[in-house]
Design a protein around this motif. Structure first.
Motif, PDB file in Angstrom:
ATOM      1  N   MET A  62      -3.527  -3.200   2.819  1.00 46.03           N
ATOM      2  CA  MET A  62      -2.865  -3.521   4.089  1.00 46.03           C
ATOM      3  C   MET A  62      -1.846  -2.447   4.468  1.00 46.03           C
ATOM      4  O   MET A  62      -1.741  -2.066   5.639  1.00 46.03           O
ATOM      5  CB  MET A  62      -2.171  -4.883   4.007  1.00 46.03           C
ATOM      6  N   ALA A  63      -1.099  -1.931   3.498  1.00 45.20           N
ATOM      7  CA  ALA A  63      -0.117  -0.880   3.769  1.00 45.20           C
ATOM      8  C   ALA A  63      -0.803   0.385   4.277  1.00 45.20           C
ATOM      9  O   ALA A  63      -0.320   1.025   5.221  1.00 45.20           O
ATOM     10  CB  ALA A  63       0.703  -0.588   2.522  1.00 45.20           C
ATOM     11  N   ALA A  64      -1.930   0.750   3.673  1.00 51.80           N
ATOM     12  CA  ALA A  64      -2.668   1.936   4.120  1.00 51.80           C
ATOM     13  C   ALA A  64      -3.178   1.757   5.541  1.00 51.80           C
ATOM     14  O   ALA A  64      -3.147   2.705   6.343  1.00 51.80           O
ATOM     15  CB  ALA A  64      -3.827   2.222   3.169  1.00 51.80           C
ATOM     16  N   GLU A  65      -3.615   0.556   5.858  1.00 52.64           N
ATOM     17  CA  GLU A  65      -4.084   0.283   7.218  1.00 52.64           C
ATOM     18  C   GLU A  65      -2.949   0.465   8.227  1.00 52.64           C
ATOM     19  O   GLU A  65      -3.135   1.055   9.294  1.00 52.64           O
ATOM     20  CB  GLU A  65      -4.625  -1.149   7.285  1.00 52.64           C
ATOM     21  N   ILE A  66      -1.761  -0.002   7.889  1.00 53.08           N
ATOM     22  CA  ILE A  66      -0.607   0.153   8.777  1.00 53.08           C
ATOM     23  C   ILE A  66      -0.244   1.621   8.939  1.00 53.08           C
ATOM     24  O   ILE A  66       0.040   2.086  10.052  1.00 53.08           O
ATOM     25  CB  ILE A  66       0.596  -0.667   8.248  1.00 53.08           C
ATOM     26  N   LEU A  67      -0.277   2.381   7.843  1.00 51.63           N
ATOM     27  CA  LEU A  67       0.016   3.813   7.937  1.00 51.63           C
ATOM     28  C   LEU A  67      -0.987   4.511   8.848  1.00 51.63           C
ATOM     29  O   LEU A  67      -0.603   5.345   9.685  1.00 51.63           O
ATOM     30  CB  LEU A  67       0.015   4.461   6.553  1.00 51.63           C
ATOM     31  N   ARG A  68      -2.257   4.189   8.706  1.00 53.45           N
ATOM     32  CA  ARG A  68      -3.285   4.808   9.562  1.00 53.45           C
ATOM     33  C   ARG A  68      -3.076   4.431  11.026  1.00 53.45           C
ATOM     34  O   ARG A  68      -3.259   5.270  11.913  1.00 53.45           O
ATOM     35  CB  ARG A  68      -4.681   4.428   9.082  1.00 53.45           C
ATOM     36  N   GLU A  69      -2.702   3.178  11.289  1.00 53.62           N
ATOM     37  CA  GLU A  69      -2.432   2.746  12.672  1.00 53.62           C
ATOM     38  C   GLU A  69      -1.300   3.557  13.291  1.00 53.62           C
ATOM     39  O   GLU A  69      -1.281   3.778  14.501  1.00 53.62           O
ATOM     40  CB  GLU A  69      -2.075   1.261  12.707  1.00 53.62           C
ATOM     41  N   HIS A  70      -0.357   4.006  12.455  1.00 53.80           N
ATOM     42  CA  HIS A  70       0.772   4.800  12.933  1.00 53.80           C
ATOM     43  C   HIS A  70       0.531   6.298  12.758  1.00 53.80           C
ATOM     44  O   HIS A  70       1.463   7.100  12.789  1.00 53.80           O
ATOM     45  CB  HIS A  70       2.059   4.360  12.226  1.00 53.80           C
ATOM     46  N   ARG A  71      -0.720   6.646  12.538  1.00 57.37           N
ATOM     47  CA  ARG A  71      -1.171   8.037  12.424  1.00 57.37           C
ATOM     48  C   ARG A  71      -0.484   8.815  11.303  1.00 57.37           C
ATOM     49  O   ARG A  71      -0.250  10.017  11.421  1.00 57.37           O
ATOM     50  CB  ARG A  71      -1.017   8.749  13.760  1.00 57.37           C
ATOM     51  N   ILE A  72      -0.168   8.118  10.240  1.00 58.60           N
ATOM     52  CA  ILE A  72       0.344   8.779   9.042  1.00 58.60           C
ATOM     53  C   ILE A  72      -0.869   8.997   8.147  1.00 58.60           C
ATOM     54  O   ILE A  72      -1.503   8.046   7.707  1.00 58.60           O
ATOM     55  CB  ILE A  72       1.420   7.927   8.346  1.00 58.60           C
ATOM     56  N   GLY A  73      -1.189  10.252   7.920  1.00 57.20           N
ATOM     57  CA  GLY A  73      -2.430  10.560   7.219  1.00 57.20           C
ATOM     58  C   GLY A  73      -2.283  10.979   5.770  1.00 57.20           C
ATOM     59  O   GLY A  73      -3.267  11.161   5.083  1.00 57.20           O
ATOM     60  N   ARG A  74      -1.049  11.158   5.309  1.00 60.64           N
ATOM     61  CA  ARG A  74      -0.854  11.621   3.936  1.00 60.64           C
ATOM     62  C   ARG A  74       0.205  10.757   3.271  1.00 60.64           C
ATOM     63  O   ARG A  74       1.343  10.682   3.738  1.00 60.64           O
ATOM     64  CB  ARG A  74      -0.418  13.077   3.940  1.00 60.64           C
ATOM     65  N   ALA A  75      -0.188  10.104   2.183  1.00 64.22           N
ATOM     66  CA  ALA A  75       0.755   9.238   1.467  1.00 64.22           C
ATOM     67  C   ALA A  75       0.237   8.950   0.064  1.00 64.22           C
ATOM     68  O   ALA A  75      -0.968   8.923  -0.176  1.00 64.22           O
ATOM     69  CB  ALA A  75       0.942   7.925   2.219  1.00 64.22           C
ATOM     70  N   LEU A  76       1.175   8.747  -0.843  1.00 66.07           N
ATOM     71  CA  LEU A  76       0.877   8.250  -2.176  1.00 66.07           C
ATOM     72  C   LEU A  76       1.678   6.970  -2.317  1.00 66.07           C
ATOM     73  O   LEU A  76       2.904   6.977  -2.189  1.00 66.07           O
ATOM     74  CB  LEU A  76       1.287   9.255  -3.257  1.00 66.07           C
ATOM     75  N   MET A  77       0.985   5.872  -2.523  1.00 64.11           N
ATOM     76  CA  MET A  77       1.646   4.569  -2.645  1.00 64.11           C
ATOM     77  C   MET A  77       1.366   3.989  -4.021  1.00 64.11           C
ATOM     78  O   MET A  77       0.234   4.048  -4.504  1.00 64.11           O
ATOM     79  CB  MET A  77       1.158   3.612  -1.560  1.00 64.11           C
ATOM     80  N   HIS A  78       2.410   3.439  -4.614  1.00 60.09           N
ATOM     81  CA  HIS A  78       2.332   2.874  -5.953  1.00 60.09           C
ATOM     82  C   HIS A  78       2.676   1.405  -5.852  1.00 60.09           C
ATOM     83  O   HIS A  78       3.739   1.054  -5.360  1.00 60.09           O
ATOM     84  CB  HIS A  78       3.331   3.617  -6.844  1.00 60.09           C
TER      85      HIS A  78
END
Length: 191
Positions: A62-78
């Motif tokens: 769900m967090a990755a989906e939110i990041l993509r919706e906000h056009r954030i394309g690079r992230a490392l989530m733990h």
């Protein structure tokens, strides 16, 4: 996933962690879903759900989906000690092994992928290890570490399969082809 894993993963395992009911009560489905009403009902008294085997993965999805919706394309989530999502880059993640977590490590490269790691080490609940075999009601642990890698949007599935692999001790034919698996035991790492 209960059927796909041969019963090695079952969200109705919650009551086993408290010592009841026995594993035989979990053999048949005890959960009714009503999508129209958005409800879940447990149909057998004494059975409790435990979403610990998939919740962090779902949250990462769900967090990755939110990041993509906000056009954030690079992230490392733990998501705690067992769940990692890497998107938009080439991320190296060290996976430890062994009964104490001090065994041989393996570095996993995540490229728009998720990683889930399960191990029977760590906390205990009700006198059992925190991974219980739903089929027997006993602590799982023929292997000391299971790692599963999948694509973005598959974190919850990877969580379920890494837990199931600790219970099973090997990769069954029913494990989805797109998931990469790594298991560690006394003989070392194997896919």
């Amino acid at each position: 996933l209960r059927l796909q894993t041969g019963g090695a993963f079952n969200i109705a395992v919650g009551s086993l962690m408290d010592g009841q009911p026995g594993a035989s009560e979990l053999a048949d489905p005890v959960i009714e879903l009503d999508p129209a009403a958005s409800t879940v009902r447990v149909t057998r008294a004494g059975v409790a759900l435990d979403l610990g085997g998939i919740a962090k993965g779902w949250a990462l999805d769900m967090a990755a989906e939110i990041l993509r919706e906000h056009r954030i394309g690079r992230a490392l989530m733990h998501g705690g000690t067992s769940s990692v999502l890497g998107m938009g880059g080439d991320w190296g993640v060290k996976v430890t092994s062994g009964a104490s977590g001090q065994g041989p490590a393996r570095t996993v490269r995540l490229r728009d992928q998720v990683l889930s790691v399960s191990a029977p080490r760590g906390r205990t609940v009700g006198g059992l290890g925190h991974i219980v075999d739903p089929r027997t009601g006993l602590s799982a642990g023929t292997i000391d570490t299971a790692a599963v890698i999948g694509g973005l949007g598959q974190a919850a599935m990877c969580e379920a399969w890494s837990t199931a692999l600790v219970v099973l001790g090997s990769r069954p034919a029913t494990c989805p082809i797109g998931l990469e698996t790594w298991l560690h035991d006394a003989a070392g790492w194997r896919s």
